[in-house]
Scaffold this active site. Structure first.
Site, mmCIF file in Angstrom:
data_model
loop_
_atom_site.group_PDB
_atom_site.id
_atom_site.type_symbol
_atom_site.label_atom_id
_atom_site.label_comp_id
_atom_site.label_asym_id
_atom_site.label_seq_id
_atom_site.Cartn_x
_atom_site.Cartn_y
_atom_site.Cartn_z
ATOM 1 N N GLU A 105 6.004 -1.770 -5.243
ATOM 2 C CA GLU A 105 5.479 -3.117 -5.509
ATOM 3 C C GLU A 105 4.131 -3.034 -6.216
ATOM 4 O O GLU A 105 3.388 -2.066 -6.035
ATOM 5 C CB GLU A 105 5.279 -3.863 -4.186
ATOM 6 C CG GLU A 105 6.349 -4.896 -3.893
ATOM 7 C CD GLU A 105 6.247 -6.158 -4.740
ATOM 8 O OE1 GLU A 105 5.717 -6.117 -5.875
ATOM 9 O OE2 GLU A 105 6.710 -7.205 -4.267
ATOM 10 N N ASP A 106 3.818 -4.055 -6.969
ATOM 11 C CA ASP A 106 2.485 -4.146 -7.571
ATOM 12 C C ASP A 106 1.463 -4.542 -6.511
ATOM 13 O O ASP A 106 0.401 -3.956 -6.389
ATOM 14 C CB ASP A 106 2.478 -5.157 -8.729
ATOM 15 C CG ASP A 106 3.138 -6.490 -8.367
ATOM 16 O OD1 ASP A 106 3.630 -6.661 -7.228
ATOM 17 O OD2 ASP A 106 3.162 -7.377 -9.238
ATOM 18 N N ASP A 109 0.974 -9.289 -0.622
ATOM 19 C CA ASP A 109 0.020 -10.347 -0.307
ATOM 20 C C ASP A 109 0.348 -10.811 1.114
ATOM 21 O O ASP A 109 -0.004 -10.135 2.076
ATOM 22 C CB ASP A 109 0.229 -11.383 -1.423
ATOM 23 C CG ASP A 109 -0.613 -12.618 -1.366
ATOM 24 O OD1 ASP A 109 -1.436 -12.803 -2.263
ATOM 25 O OD2 ASP A 109 -0.424 -13.420 -0.452
ATOM 26 N N PHE A 158 -7.292 -13.803 -6.284
ATOM 27 C CA PHE A 158 -6.177 -13.709 -7.222
ATOM 28 C C PHE A 158 -6.539 -12.755 -8.359
ATOM 29 O O PHE A 158 -7.555 -12.945 -9.036
ATOM 30 C CB PHE A 158 -5.804 -15.089 -7.761
ATOM 31 C CG PHE A 158 -4.529 -15.072 -8.550
ATOM 32 C CD1 PHE A 158 -3.297 -15.054 -7.910
ATOM 33 C CD2 PHE A 158 -4.566 -15.039 -9.937
ATOM 34 C CE1 PHE A 158 -2.118 -15.001 -8.645
ATOM 35 C CE2 PHE A 158 -3.388 -14.989 -10.674
ATOM 36 C CZ PHE A 158 -2.169 -14.971 -10.025
ATOM 37 N N ARG A 171 -0.230 -9.322 -17.888
ATOM 38 C CA ARG A 171 0.404 -8.139 -17.287
ATOM 39 C C ARG A 171 0.011 -6.843 -17.987
ATOM 40 O O ARG A 171 -0.057 -5.780 -17.371
ATOM 41 C CB ARG A 171 1.930 -8.255 -17.328
ATOM 42 C CG ARG A 171 2.503 -9.338 -16.428
ATOM 43 C CD ARG A 171 4.005 -9.118 -16.266
ATOM 44 N NE ARG A 171 4.692 -10.278 -15.717
ATOM 45 C CZ ARG A 171 4.794 -10.545 -14.415
ATOM 46 N NH1 ARG A 171 4.238 -9.747 -13.530
ATOM 47 N NH2 ARG A 171 5.446 -11.610 -14.003
HETATM 48 P P1 IMP Z 1 3.911 -11.993 -1.004
HETATM 49 O O1 IMP Z 1 5.354 -12.321 -0.807
HETATM 50 O O2 IMP Z 1 3.007 -13.089 -0.532
HETATM 51 O O3 IMP Z 1 3.507 -10.657 -0.387
HETATM 52 O O4 IMP Z 1 3.660 -11.939 -2.540
HETATM 53 C C1 IMP Z 1 3.998 -10.844 -3.272
HETATM 54 C C2 IMP Z 1 4.176 -11.166 -4.734
HETATM 55 O O5 IMP Z 1 3.316 -12.242 -5.152
HETATM 56 C C3 IMP Z 1 3.749 -9.971 -5.545
HETATM 57 O O6 IMP Z 1 4.839 -9.140 -5.806
HETATM 58 C C4 IMP Z 1 3.192 -10.609 -6.805
HETATM 59 O O7 IMP Z 1 4.240 -10.812 -7.722
HETATM 60 C C5 IMP Z 1 2.661 -11.942 -6.367
HETATM 61 N N1 IMP Z 1 1.185 -11.888 -6.126
HETATM 62 C C6 IMP Z 1 0.547 -11.819 -4.937
HETATM 63 N N2 IMP Z 1 -0.783 -11.784 -5.090
HETATM 64 C C7 IMP Z 1 -1.005 -11.840 -6.433
HETATM 65 C C8 IMP Z 1 -2.210 -11.824 -7.240
HETATM 66 O O8 IMP Z 1 -3.358 -11.737 -6.771
HETATM 67 N N3 IMP Z 1 -2.013 -11.877 -8.587
HETATM 68 C C9 IMP Z 1 -0.777 -11.943 -9.165
HETATM 69 N N4 IMP Z 1 0.361 -11.973 -8.444
HETATM 70 C C10 IMP Z 1 0.248 -11.906 -7.094
HETATM 71 MG MG MG Z 2 5.797 -8.852 -7.570
#
Ligand code: IMP
Ligand code: MG
Length: 184
Positions: A105-106, A109, A158, A171
């Site tokens: 994963e990148d 969150d 963010f 990106r």
């Molecule tokens: P989660 O399901 O809340 O853990 O969100 C994960 C996904 O949200 C990541 O794979 C990203 O694609 C996107 N995401 C979460 N935080 C950021 C951020 O700070 N910048 C850009 N994309 C984010």
């Molecule tokens: Mg993602």
């Protein structure tokens, strides 16, 4: 510093981490993962599109051993806010049964996206599911699972660049940028 401020659509972002700092973190993750690979059962990397394509490319090229990679696509974000709902956009075209999967994963969150990935992969018969993420936000993480390989913990801000986007912009930025204060 100010000269590197970038405008993506309607928002300004300022430098947060350099490509050199990121590269060091990637190498550290690759070293830990390389050490664990020999103990794994037919491991493969599973990149989560779109954001992980940069980290996945860098990580695999830093590993000591060959490792196959496949991709799936999920989306939970609209703009700069998590929608709280995870949609699978592109399915998995590989047999995971009995295999150790490393989800790449990148950023993790809230952990919502990862939780549904892990459940899905276990349901498909994966032997184990490990998580390798370039970034994570411990302040908002709600997952009841382990993040096995983390490049770097960051505050709940963010960020864009290094694969991460704001509304599909940013990106390809090699460095990581953070949303300038006062715009959230
Ligand atoms: P989660 O399901 O809340 O853990 O969100 C994960 C996904 O949200 C990541 O794979 C990203 O694609 C996107 N995401 C979460 N935080 C950021 C951020 O700070 N910048 C850009 N994309 C984010
Ligand atoms: Mg993602």
């Amino acid at each position: 510093m100010d000269s590197k401020r970038v405008l993506l659509r309607d928002k300004y972002f300022v430098p947060f981490l350099t490509r050199e700092e990121i590269a060091r973190d990637v190498r550290a993750v690759a070293a830990r993962l390389s050490a664990d690979l020999p103990t794994m059962e037919r491991p493969f990397a599973l990149g989560v599109l779109n954001g992980s394509f940069v980290f996945a490319a860098d990580l695999l090229r830093e590993l000591d051993a060959e490792m196959p990679i496949h991709f799936v696509k999920y989306a939970s974000y609209a703009g700069t806010e998590s929608t709280g709902e995870v949609r699978q956009m592109l399915g998995l075209a590989v047999d995971v049964r009995g295999r150790d999967v490393i989800v790449v994963e990148d950023i993790v969150d809230t952990g919502l996206t990862m939780r549904s990935m892990i459940e899905y992969l276990k349901g498909m018969g994966a032997k184990s599911v490990r998580v390798a993420t370039m970034f994570c936000k411990p302040e908002v993480f709600q997952g009841a699972f382990r993040l096995d390989y983390v490049g770097r913990e960051i505050p709940n801000r963010f960020v864009v660049g290094y694969g991460l986007d704001y509304d599909e912009m940013g990106r390809a930025l090699p460095d990581l940028y953070v949303l300038e204060e006062g715009q959230d």
